[in-house]
Design an enzyme around this catalytic site. Structure first.
Site, PDB file in Angstrom:
ATOM      1  N   ASP A   1       7.293  -8.164  -2.484  1.00 54.97           N
ATOM      2  CA  ASP A   1       8.368  -7.192  -2.379  1.00 54.97           C
ATOM      3  C   ASP A   1       9.385  -7.575  -1.303  1.00 54.97           C
ATOM      4  OD1 ASP A   1       9.756  -4.783  -2.733  1.00 54.97           O
ATOM      5  OD2 ASP A   1       8.527  -3.758  -1.236  1.00 54.97           O
TER       6      ASP A   1
ATOM      7  N   GLU B   1      -2.613  -8.257   0.719  1.00 57.08           N
ATOM      8  CA  GLU B   1      -2.851  -7.498  -0.512  1.00 57.08           C
ATOM      9  C   GLU B   1      -3.152  -8.341  -1.735  1.00 57.08           C
ATOM     10  OE1 GLU B   1       0.184  -4.590  -1.253  1.00 57.08           O
ATOM     11  OE2 GLU B   1      -0.520  -3.344   0.389  1.00 57.08           O
TER      12      GLU B   1
ATOM     13  N   TYR C   1      -0.809   3.911   1.205  1.00 58.53           N
ATOM     14  CA  TYR C   1       0.404   4.697   0.954  1.00 58.53           C
ATOM     15  C   TYR C   1       0.081   6.092   0.440  1.00 58.53           C
ATOM     16  CZ  TYR C   1       3.174   0.710   2.189  1.00 58.53           C
ATOM     17  OH  TYR C   1       3.759  -0.299   2.902  1.00 58.53           O
TER      18      TYR C   1
ATOM     19  N   GLU D   1      -0.199  -1.046   7.103  1.00 62.59           N
ATOM     20  CA  GLU D   1       0.974  -0.495   6.409  1.00 62.59           C
ATOM     21  C   GLU D   1       0.698   0.956   6.056  1.00 62.59           C
ATOM     22  OE1 GLU D   1       2.603  -2.625   3.024  1.00 62.59           O
ATOM     23  OE2 GLU D   1       2.313  -4.566   4.012  1.00 62.59           O
TER      24      GLU D   1
END
Ligand code: GCB
Length: 593
Positions: free
Chosen positions: A162, A414, A469, A504
């Site tokens: 990303d 990840e 998240y 994160e």
């Protein structure tokens, strides 16, 4: 590989500045031997810079394939008796270099240095032509991976990470001289014995059988504190000044190759005396527990893309200090060595990451359209990729091993980690990292798709690094459910008797969008997501760090999930605070407004 340096026996010449530049959309440059003459139809290009955002032409931003850089350089006339080395701090993602008509080096991997000894092809006092072909293409056998898809409009680069695939010569280029017999590498490790520091080194030299190695250690005030002879030896620093979080005290080892009284080569290596250890759920620096505050970051700026720039680095550093961050992760690739130098000097704690990102087709499927690919297979990420990955781990550690700021190695971000294929792929890579450096914890960053109980790779980690998240990609807008689910999962990780750093968490936020009650994308919601996370972290002793995603907004590939890039920054892309920055400043520094 040592860094270019001016010493009593070495000199440097920086080659950054304007170079000639040409696109090679049809990949003809090598066949047509563009290195042998001025580049056809060339324009100008700044080095260092990503080339994509310097023009207004979409074809340039979307270019897939090689570009060429060229310039003349005069070899300093005083270098006649020395070796002449051409050194690149990085070129993204692959580079081939010619001196006049001779190919001198090829390198793959966009974020680590490489060099060539060009002595045999140049003459002191004379000019030569340097040509560099830089290729931005990613494949399943590069780190990070990608795939080129043919389309009626030409090839398109797909990748599953990303951030925008910026390319070019991103860091400084150097010529330097070194003696024929020279120091090739130095490794320094440190320990603490009561009030004293123990410094152990190993120096590798070339053509130096008849020479001895002398190491003199100076403190930050330039006072000599120890001196020893031997390529592999140890010295004691009485009443040592430790390198501490927030206080980056540095010593300097002057390493000399000597022939009697004569200094044949000399190189300076800074280091800090500190220890790192994992003890149960605690992370100890100098035997004291630490708690990390800070961010996953990006080398990303308007106009210059992924290039390093000292002035912009200082602005980032000022923002980090203002907000009370004591750490950062070099997400998702090795950063410029100047960032680590800064961290060394200021006592910032660094999680140092390889460029292994986007190795997860499950995740890619959702956001980046990776449907149809299997992550690990003979046709995709395979044994050959694993070899490249192993080498990038070795190269990263070789480059950064002497930085006291580096406290943890992250070997991937990840990746798929819930499958047997992932377990088999990663097991040996942890061994590679530990063989290269036994003094720091080794880990990788776990993704939400492989939660507690499902991940098969975390067993190899010394410390858990988790990206979560809750409240954004799951339980969007429902922070009660998010907190409940997060606590349930965290309880699992916390039962494993290892420290946990949340590497994160966060929410995309449009600066200027305000809403009460708070809704996703608003500045208020970003604060609510942080506060929810903080409640969870504060109730688990095993959590030893919080790094928000992201320090600043950054450029990504285009898509319906991104509005002018990724907006999870606590700062905007031009490094101004969103409302959440004031919340963090209060939490991390106790300062209101
Ligand atoms: C992640 C990735 C990071 C992305 C972030 C996001 O998990 O590690 O590279 O930018 O999520 O914002 O989606």
């Amino acid at each position: 590989m040592l860094r270019p340096q001016d010493t009593a026996t070495r000199e440097t010449k920086c080659l950054s500045g304007m170079w000639d530049f040409a696109f090679d959309a049809e990949d003809r440059g090598q066949i047509e031997e563009w290195f042998a003459h001025p580049l056809p139809g060339h324009t100008e290009m700044a080095v260092p810079a990503s080339y994509q955002d310097l023009s207004t032409d979409p074809a340039i931003r979307d270019h897939v394939g090689p570009v060429w850089y060229q310039r003349e350089v005069r070899i300093p006339r005083g270098w006649a008796d020395d070796r002449v080395i051409l050194h690149f701090e990085s070129a993204t993602h692959a580079a081939t270099v010619w001196v006049d008509d001779v190919e001198v080096v090829s390198h793959s991997g966009g974020y680590l240095p490489f060099e060539a000894d060009i002595t045999d092809y140049v003459h002191a006092g004379k000019k030569c032509r340097l040509t560099v072909r830089v290729d931005n293409r990613l494949s399943f056998q590069t780190i990070p991976p990608g795939v080129i898809v043919d389309s009626p409009d030409g090839p398109k680069q797909k990748y599953w990470h990303d951030f925008f695939n910026y390319a070019g010569i991103h860091r400084d280029v150097w010529l330097y001289s070194r003696p024929q017999a020279h120091i090739e590498d130095v490794t320094i490790t440190t320990d603490i014995d009561g009030d004293d520091g123990i410094v152990t080194w190993s120096v590798l030299s070339h053509d130096a059988d008849s020479l001895s190695t002398k190491v003199t250690i100076f403190d930050a005030e330039d006072r000599m504190v120890a001196e020893e002879t031997g390529a592999s030896a140890q010295a004691r620093i009485p009443s040592v000044h430790l390198w501490q979080p927030g206080q980056g005290y540095l010593y300097e080892a002057e390493i000399s190759l000597v022939d009697g009284e004569q200094i044949v080569d000399s190189y300076r290596q800074t280091f800090g005396v500190r220890t790192i250890r994992v003890d149960g759920t605690r992370l100890l620096i100098n035997n004291e527990p630490v708690y990390l505050t800070g961010f996953g970051m990006h080398e990303d700026h308007q106009t210059i893309g992924k290039a390093h720039n000292d002035a912009l680095m200082l602005r980032d550093a000022a923002c980090l200090e203002w907000i009370g961050a004591n750490s950062l992760r070099t997400s998702h690739y090795p950063y410029s060595e100047h960032v680590l130098d800064y961290a060394d000097r200021h006592g910032l704690l660094v999680i140092d990451e390889t460029p292994a990102v986007g190795m997860n087709m499950g995740l890619g499927g959702g956001i980046f359209g990776a449907q149809g690919y299997t992550t690990f297979s003979p046709e995709t990420i395979n044994g050959e990729t694993q070899k490249v990955h192993a080498q990038v781990i070795r190269d990263l550690i070789a480059r950064d091993k002497n930085h006291p700021s580096v406290i943890i190695w992250s070997i991937a971000n990840e990746p798929e980690s819930e499958t047997e294929a992932a377990e088999n792929y990663f097991r040996p890579l942890f061994d590679v990292a530990r063989e290269a450096d036994s003094t720091r914890p080794v880990s990788f960053v776990n993704v939400m798709l492989a939660p507690y109980g499902k991940c098969r790779v975390s067993q190899f980690s010394d410390i858990f690094l988790l990206n979560r998240y809750y409240g954004w990609y799951v339980d969007t807008g429902d922070l009660d459910a998010a907190e409940r689910h997060w606590r349930e999962e965290m309880a699992g990780w916390a039962s494993e008797n290892k420290p946990i750093i949340i590497t994160e968490y966060g929410a995309d936020t449009m600066p200027g969008l305000h809403q009460i009650p708070a809704q996703p994308w608003s500045e208020e919601y970003q604060i609510d997501v942080l506060q929810m996370n903080e409640r969870v972290f504060d109730s688990f002793d095993a959590v030893v760090g919080e790094q928000i995603w992201n320090f600043a907004d950054f450029a990504t590939t285009s898509g319906t999930m991104r509005v002018g890039g990724n907006r999870k920054g606590i700062f905007t892309r031009d490094r101004q605070p969103k409302s959440a920055a004031f919340h963090l400043r209060k939490r991390w520094r106790g300062i209101e407004q």
